[in-house]
Enzyme design. Structure first.
Site, PDB file in Angstrom:
ATOM      1  N   LYS A 122      -0.677  -3.100  -5.293  1.00  0.00           N
ATOM      2  CA  LYS A 122       0.767  -2.538  -5.884  1.00  0.00           C
ATOM      3  C   LYS A 122       1.731  -3.970  -5.431  1.00  0.00           C
ATOM      4  O   LYS A 122       1.813  -5.638  -4.689  1.00  0.00           O
ATOM      5  CB  LYS A 122       1.186  -1.823  -5.086  1.00  0.00           C
ATOM      6  N   ARG A 164      -5.446   5.622  -0.820  1.00  0.00           N
ATOM      7  CA  ARG A 164      -6.687   5.679  -1.694  1.00  0.00           C
ATOM      8  C   ARG A 164      -6.130   4.675  -2.713  1.00  0.00           C
ATOM      9  O   ARG A 164      -4.971   3.254  -2.409  1.00  0.00           O
ATOM     10  CB  ARG A 164      -5.151   5.969  -2.670  1.00  0.00           C
TER      11      ARG A 164
END
Length: 278
Positions: A224, A258
């Site tokens: 991210k 995740r």
């Protein structure tokens, strides 16, 4: 206290912790390599997640990257049907999560395709029927913190006290869900959603605070912005940073990771488990 989830009537321990592999059936996910649209790509991705040690497959058909374009419910479901059908037919024992904020899609995914978990980035904010639907379906629910929508979320980072607001958000929603009869609630602090790079690191440092809820904690930071903007690289170059943060997360209370890169995350789990053994 050992954290458990009731998945299709079977109690599953999260003492592992466990790795959730991402399967995106979208054309516009922020990480190019995660976009899987052909049957061959989907089959290969499912096989990779399972062979590399993933315990849950999280299927998403609506990109939630900043500035993502809206996708109709019909298109989202049409993207999901082929992969959910394949998973139901060929991998009936693998827990499947669907990443959706739409109650209608959650209902169809569970009732028609045997999906085990619903992963809602909006915490019920974008569909007022979501909580009652989850109560009816009686499946584990991933409750994430976000402000606004995927298109607008990065315009909503003006917190007076971010951690206080997030903790109150979870306290209120967990209580509401419990009163509706939902027992299996997984908390996701929402890294990258309505948060600046600095706020994401504040949130990461604050992970131990979530232990007060005594609920499973999911951390999703794979490749991210908080990694590649800090390091000055790209999502493609962010695996090392992802592994560093996943290690920190596991040492500070995370139960589910995740991720895009399952093998690397499974190795992080093994090493951190070794470090935590007395």
């Amino acid at each position: 206290m050992e954290k458990m989830l009731n998945i299709k009537g079977r109690l599953c321990s999260l003492s592992g912790p466990v790795v959730m592999g991402i399967l995106n059936v979208t054309p516009d996910s922020f990480y190019t390599e995660s976009r899987k649209q052909t049957d061959k790509d989907i089959d290969e991705r499912i096989t990779t997640i399972l062979e590399e040690g993933g315990s849950i497959i999280d299927v998403g058909a609506y990109s939630s990257r900043p500035d993502a374009k809206d996708v109709s419910a019909e298109e989202e479901m049409q993207r999901l049907i082929p992969v959910l059908s394949r998973l139901q037919k060929d991998y009936p024992d693998v827990p499947v999560s669907v990443d959706t904020f739409r109650a209608g899609i959650a209902r169809r995914a569970v009732e028609e395709y045997g999906v085990a978990i619903i992963n809602d980035i909006s915490g019920g904010e974008l569909d007022s029927d979501m909580f009652s639907t989850i109560a009816h379906l009686q499946v584990p629910y991933i409750l994430m913190h976000m402000r606004g929508t995927p298109e607008t979320m990065q315009q909503h980072t003006d917190y007076h006290d971010m951690m206080e607001e997030i903790m109150l958000y979870f306290a209120g929603k967990v209580q509401t869900l419990q009163l509706m009869g939902v027992n299996d609630i997984i908390l996701d602090p929402g890294f990258g959603f309505s948060k600046t790079v600095e706020q994401n690191y504040e949130l990461m440092r604050s992970l131990p605070e979530f232990s007060v809820f005594e609920r499973p904690l999911l951390v999703g930071i794979s490749r991210k912005t908080m990694i590649y903007k800090l390091l000055g690289n790209t999502p493609d170059e962010s695996l090392n940073g992802t592994s560093v943060l996943n290690t920190y997360a596991l040492l500070n209370g995370a139960d589910i990771l995740r991720v895009h890169d399952v093998r690397a995350a499974v190795e992080v789990v093994k090493i951190t488990n070794k470090l935590k053994k007395e």
